[in-house]
Design an enzyme around this catalytic site. Structure first.
Site, PDB file in Angstrom:
ATOM      1  N   GLN B 273      22.058  -6.633   7.700  1.00  0.00           N
ATOM      2  CA  GLN B 273      21.775  -5.212   7.916  1.00  0.00           C
ATOM      3  C   GLN B 273      21.346  -4.497   6.637  1.00  0.00           C
ATOM      4  OE1 GLN B 273      24.907  -3.111   9.946  1.00  0.00           O
ATOM      5  NE2 GLN B 273      23.976  -3.523  11.935  1.00  0.00           N
ATOM      6  N   GLN B 330      14.738  -4.771  -4.649  1.00  0.00           N
ATOM      7  CA  GLN B 330      16.112  -5.180  -4.372  1.00  0.00           C
ATOM      8  C   GLN B 330      16.167  -6.312  -3.336  1.00  0.00           C
ATOM      9  OE1 GLN B 330      18.276  -3.913  -6.306  1.00  0.00           O
ATOM     10  NE2 GLN B 330      20.194  -4.732  -5.493  1.00  0.00           N
ATOM     11  N   GLU B 357      -2.859  14.964 -10.363  1.00  0.00           N
ATOM     12  CA  GLU B 357      -3.382  15.928  -9.378  1.00  0.00           C
ATOM     13  C   GLU B 357      -2.349  16.995  -9.012  1.00  0.00           C
ATOM     14  OE1 GLU B 357      -6.397  16.082  -8.712  1.00  0.00           O
ATOM     15  OE2 GLU B 357      -7.236  14.092  -9.001  1.00  0.00           O
ATOM     16  N   GLY B 358      -1.548  17.389  -9.979  1.00  0.00           N
ATOM     17  CA  GLY B 358      -0.510  18.394  -9.736  1.00  0.00           C
ATOM     18  C   GLY B 358       0.832  17.720  -9.544  1.00  0.00           C
TER      19      GLY B 358
END
Lengths: 262, 374
Positions: B273, B330, B357-358
């Site tokens: 999981q 990971q 670009e900001g």
């Protein structure tokens, strides 16, 4: 020079199902892509066009959505596309397919060279190219891995066969089926993709081609598929012949004679 | 999924770009990062196969593809290597401004050449990046000519690009855009940045020393510079969302393939999981970024405002892509941390787009302001 490239659209998936009644491939509901060997045939035509100048016509038989295969050929550089489409063509085997393609080649006005991929990756017969050559009574060059035209306008080709290659020359017009070793297909450029969708595609049915219903579709297909199965692999046996070189050679001759190889 | 609504032309282009990427880009992904430049011949292949003219009008030799097809192309290329996507992003956003704001004379003079010359938009200076009003480069009108001076830094494609649209001060609190060419007297390249990611894309400096241009080179109206710079940013941010989606698709493929063939003791990684959660999170982020950049592209195509969606694509996509790279690392554990695998450079590549670009901080301000105005 005029070159016709015959194309086939094949199922996009490898997981093709077989119709339990007809034993033919089930194509309904599966999106199609161009047969990969046919892309080499397009490239072969375009390379000849680049070198010698040619009009390249892409030709395919199938339902209306096969148009996208013709558009791809035009996006790569083919001049025009011709679609052979009719309910009457459905269920065609290789013979009935070749009948329609050959009639279409005549309808288009013939060609100096008619190119095919070596085989289709779905049914794998490799028969349609040679059958079209027979129908049109043209010389055929199958499994071509090198293709040039000589200065006197003859075809100069190398055929790659099991165990070796054969260099062949002959007159045009001719039919050739090409291998993937022949070339590295170019990409359809964005601009040519856009332009290809602005071109009209010519569509012919059996009436346009002056074909009788008995020659086309299932009626024109003598092939009966009785069974489709995966062949069992025959185990290979390796035997080492003992003794001196002379004894081993004698032993080998005896064994080859016993198997009627010599 | 918008992919299902592609037109036949868009679908054929999508397939062509995927084929091109698989053969001409992806095999060189690691080499591009290690070399710190495009591998030999790659840029020429992009030119030869018509990528530079993707958005150009047909009368200028281009393909005139729409914003959705353009963003999808960037996405597909960036799956193979993010730098390739970013270099074309810089080119396309600049052409967008030339096509939208340039006068007929300058379009005729330059648009044809954009099929084989890279264009770049230049805004940032040492004194101002995300805040363009801090710039000090100038354009001074003398007779019917403009004289341009200044220093532009951190230009995407700086050094590679041959044509630049630059933002300069043209008066007191007045900003204008001009087109300059590397072949003009007074134009020179400065240093190339040694950035940690997107190492294939050159980012460099342009020095302008008394460059003289005609009025035709004024892009848009005098004083319209900030609007054009904002527009260029909005156009770029859609394509950055596409680059980031490509990076996440790449990370997902590596992590998923690894999980499918690896066991922890006797348990396949796919049954764990903790691994499933990471794979699912990468997939969710990838898909959401794609939906937002596609939404922005659709709005652009339909002539609707798209500033907010473009900013969201870049803001959400950039942090998500860094996280996706971290999650993928990971999953691969020790191998993920190795330079022998591409994941570490995917993280470095993605990180650049939280700034370029900001900054994402500026993006959030812009998004919030747009929400308050509703």
């Amino acid at each position: 020079m005029k070159i016709i490239v015959c194309l086939k659209q094949v199922p996009e998936t490898n997981n093709v199902k077989i119709d339990p009644v007809t034993h033919n491939l089930q194509r309904n509901g599966i999106s199609g892509v161009i047969n990969s060997f046919d892309v080499n045939a397009i490239e072969a035509a375009l390379e000849l066009k680049d070198r010698y100048g040619a009009e390249v016509v892409a030709l395919t038989m199938g339902p209306p959505d096969y148009e996208k295969t013709l558009r791809l050929a035009m996006a790569m550089g083919a001049n025009e596309g011709v679609l052979l489409s009719s309910r009457g063509f459905a269920g065609a085997d290789t013979l009935a397919t070749a009948t329609v393609l050959a009639a279409a080649v005549n309808k288009i006005g013939g060609a100096d060279l008619i190119l095919f991929g070596r085989q289709a990756v779905d049914a794998d017969t490799g028969q349609v190219g040679p059958l079209v050559a027979e129908k049109l009574d043209l010389p055929q060059y199958t499994y071509v891995s090198k293709l040039n035209l000589s200065s006197d306008g003859q075809i100069d080709a190398v055929r790659m066969l099991d165990g070796g290659t054969v260099r062949v020359n002959g007159d045009l017009p001719a039919v050739a089926t090409v291998r993937s070793e022949l070339n590295e297909p170019r990409y359809a450029t964005p601009r040519n993709i856009k332009l290809s969708f602005k071109k009209d595609i010519v569509v012919y049915d059996e009436k346009d081609l002056d074909l009788d219903d008995s020659e086309i579709g299932q009626a024109g297909s003598p092939t009966i598929v009785t069974k489709v199965y995966t062949p069992t692999a025959t185990p290979k046996v390796t035997e080492t012949l003992e003794g001196s070189a002379k004894e081993a050679a004698q032993n080998l001759l005896t064994k080859l004679s016993e198997k009627s190889i010599l | 999924m918008f992919d299902n609504t592609f037109t036949p032309e868009q679908q054929m282009l999508h397939q062509m770009v995927k084929d091109f990427t698989a053969k001409e880009v992806a095999p060189f992904d690691m080499a591009i990062d290690q070399k710190g430049d495009f591998t030999d011949g790659l840029f020429q292949k992009l030119i030869d196969n018509g990528f530079l003219g993707l958005t150009l009008p047909e009368e200028y030799g281009g393909a005139a593809f729409d914003p959705i097809a353009t963003a999808t192309t960037i996405n597909d290329l960036a799956y193979g290597n993010a730098s390739v996507g970013v270099t074309l992003e810089g080119h396309y956003k600049t052409l967008d401004q030339l096509m939208k704001y340039g006068n007929e004379n300058i379009q005729k003079e330059y648009l044809d050449s954009a099929n084989h010359r890279i264009f770049a938009f230049s805004n940032t200076e040492p004194s101002g990046g995300s805040n363009p009003t801090g710039i000090s480069s100038t354009a001074v009108k003398e007779g019917n000519k403009w004289i341009i001076n200044g220093d532009k830094v951190m230009i995407t494609n700086g050094g590679l690009a041959e044509v630049y649209i630059i933002l300069v001060k043209s008066g007191e609190n007045e900003f204008s855009c001009f087109l300059i060419d590397k072949d003009m007297p007074g134009f020179s390249f400065g240093k190339r940045e040694d950035f940690i990611g997107l190492r294939g894309t050159p980012v460099g400096e342009v020095v302008m020393n008394n460059i003289e241009v005609s009025e035709d080179h004024l892009i848009g109206k005098r004083g319209q510079g900030l609007e054009i710079a904002d527009q260029a940013h909005d156009d770029a941010r859609i394509l950055m969302g596409a680059v980031l989606t490509g990076i996440m698709e790449h990370a997902l493929k590596i992590a998923s393939d690894y999980a499918k063939q690896r066991k922890a003791l006797d348990t396949p990684l796919t049954d764990l999981q903790v691994i499933q959660e990471k794979i699912a999170n990468i997939a969710i982020s990838k898909e959401l970024t794609k939906l937002v950049y596609q939404q922005a592209a659709i709005r652009k195509q339909n002539g609707q405002p798209y500033m907010e969606e473009a900013a969201m694509a870049k803001t959400f996509g950039s942090r998500s892509a860094v996280k996706a790279g971290d999650d993928a690392l990971q999953v691969l554990a020790g191998y993920g941390y190795s330079r022998e695998y591409p994941i570490e450079h995917l993280i470095r590549d993605a990180r650049a787009l939280e700034i370029a670009e900001g900054t994402v901080e500026k993006m959030r301000t812009a998004i919030a302001k747009a929400e308050f105005e509703k």
